[in-house]
Design a protein around this motif. Sequence first.
Motif, PDB file in Angstrom:
ATOM      1  N   LYS A  76       0.773  -1.259   0.110  1.00 15.13           N
ATOM      2  CA  LYS A  76      -0.024   0.103   0.017  1.00 15.13           C
ATOM      3  C   LYS A  76       0.853   1.300   0.060  1.00 15.13           C
ATOM      4  CE  LYS A  76      -3.023   2.823   2.939  1.00 15.13           C
ATOM      5  NZ  LYS A  76      -2.200   3.731   3.327  1.00 15.13           N
ATOM      6  N   ILE A 101      -0.737  -3.941  -5.775  1.00 15.01           N
ATOM      7  CA  ILE A 101      -0.509  -2.368  -5.277  1.00 15.01           C
ATOM      8  C   ILE A 101      -1.778  -1.637  -5.001  1.00 15.01           C
ATOM      9  CG2 ILE A 101       0.990  -0.478  -5.565  1.00 15.01           C
ATOM     10  CD1 ILE A 101       2.472  -2.912  -5.719  1.00 15.01           C
ATOM     11  N   VAL A 103      -2.990   1.972  -4.202  1.00 16.79           N
ATOM     12  CA  VAL A 103      -2.474   3.300  -4.146  1.00 16.79           C
ATOM     13  C   VAL A 103      -3.811   4.304  -3.427  1.00 16.79           C
ATOM     14  CG1 VAL A 103      -1.973   5.459  -5.309  1.00 16.79           C
ATOM     15  CG2 VAL A 103      -1.052   3.026  -6.155  1.00 16.79           C
ATOM     16  N   LEU A 129      -0.194   5.663 -11.160  1.00 15.81           N
ATOM     17  CA  LEU A 129      -1.261   4.978 -11.366  1.00 15.81           C
ATOM     18  C   LEU A 129      -1.192   3.869 -12.357  1.00 15.81           C
ATOM     19  CD1 LEU A 129      -3.701   8.189 -11.479  1.00 15.81           C
ATOM     20  CD2 LEU A 129      -2.914   6.976  -9.763  1.00 15.81           C
ATOM     21  N   ALA A 132      -0.946   0.667 -10.295  1.00 14.81           N
ATOM     22  CA  ALA A 132      -1.753   0.404  -9.423  1.00 14.81           C
ATOM     23  C   ALA A 132      -2.656  -0.619  -9.675  1.00 14.81           C
ATOM     24  CB  ALA A 132      -2.616   1.916  -9.017  1.00 14.81           C
ATOM     25  N   LEU A 135      -6.817   1.782  -6.830  1.00 15.29           N
ATOM     26  CA  LEU A 135      -6.553   3.052  -6.284  1.00 15.29           C
ATOM     27  C   LEU A 135      -7.707   3.473  -5.537  1.00 15.29           C
ATOM     28  CD1 LEU A 135      -5.071   5.781  -7.066  1.00 15.29           C
ATOM     29  CD2 LEU A 135      -6.866   6.380  -8.931  1.00 15.29           C
ATOM     30  N   VAL A 168      -5.011   2.399 -14.009  1.00 15.53           N
ATOM     31  CA  VAL A 168      -5.468   1.600 -12.892  1.00 15.53           C
ATOM     32  C   VAL A 168      -6.465   0.453 -13.161  1.00 15.53           C
ATOM     33  CG1 VAL A 168      -6.775   1.981 -10.601  1.00 15.53           C
ATOM     34  CG2 VAL A 168      -5.303   3.841 -11.681  1.00 15.53           C
ATOM     35  N   THR A 218      -5.693  -3.742   1.435  1.00 16.57           N
ATOM     36  CA  THR A 218      -4.351  -4.455   1.245  1.00 16.57           C
ATOM     37  C   THR A 218      -4.414  -5.633   1.849  1.00 16.57           C
ATOM     38  OG1 THR A 218      -3.475  -2.214   1.030  1.00 16.57           O
ATOM     39  CG2 THR A 218      -1.901  -3.775   1.307  1.00 16.57           C
TER      40      THR A 218
END
Length: 262
Positions: A76, A101, A103, A129, A132, A135, A168, A218
């Motif tokens: 994260k 990931i 974000v 981005l 990601a 998001l 994303v 996450t």
Amino acid sequence: MVYKALTIAGSDSGGGAGIQADLKTFHQLRVFGMSAITAVTAQNTLGVQGVYPLSVEAVERQIDSVAVDLSPHAVKTGMLFSHEMIELVAHKIKQYKWTRIVVDPVMIAKGGAPLLKQEAVEALQRHLLPLAYVLTPNMPEAEVLTNMQMETIEQRKEAAKKLHDMGVRYVVMKGGHGEGNELIDILYDGEQFYEWKSKRIDTKHTHGTGCTFAAAITAQLAKGKTIYEAVDVAKRFIQAAVEQTLQIGSGHGPTNHWAFHE
């Protein structure tokens, strides 16, 4: 099996947001939490009194130390503060081939203080981005990232599509800044939308809600859950954390990270 998650974010001395909120959330969801601190803040429920960024080298060393020995299942990102830091984190994500990931585009503190430099927004769009997996912008953050208004559900969905087009994979549009007594969070997977509706809680103790929500996603992704399952748990986690408020501090107090039980 021990599931592990890494948070790359700022430290909140008040304990309600940032690294502290992330680690508490990971722990509550039975995920081993690790951290790379990007900045130290002097902060409490009344606001941010100071922001002291660490050097890019210091952050790089922290990430490398975790990566080579502890191998996180999900990562994260939170407050990254500068374009140099964003570029470093993007480079490290690619270097270690991390895929899950999350974000959280932290830009403004609850009290209104900026937590992301203006020139860093473009770096976030260009470098982070596209990497990601998820998001999690709130409405003001989504407005900055897309240059669109967020007054209606339809506008929020269009913004989600635009963010998806930026690279994303999954966009979770948070509804906490919306009007009315009902909150609507939206997940866009590139093809369809999913909605979570919840009752707005009348409280000022909401400090760290964005960090906590993203950290819960996450943690679930680290355990191998699907994006829908991860968001569903995160939504219930944050709802319980706000409903069962701790009522500490004289300003915007923190949420209750031990309120939720799976």
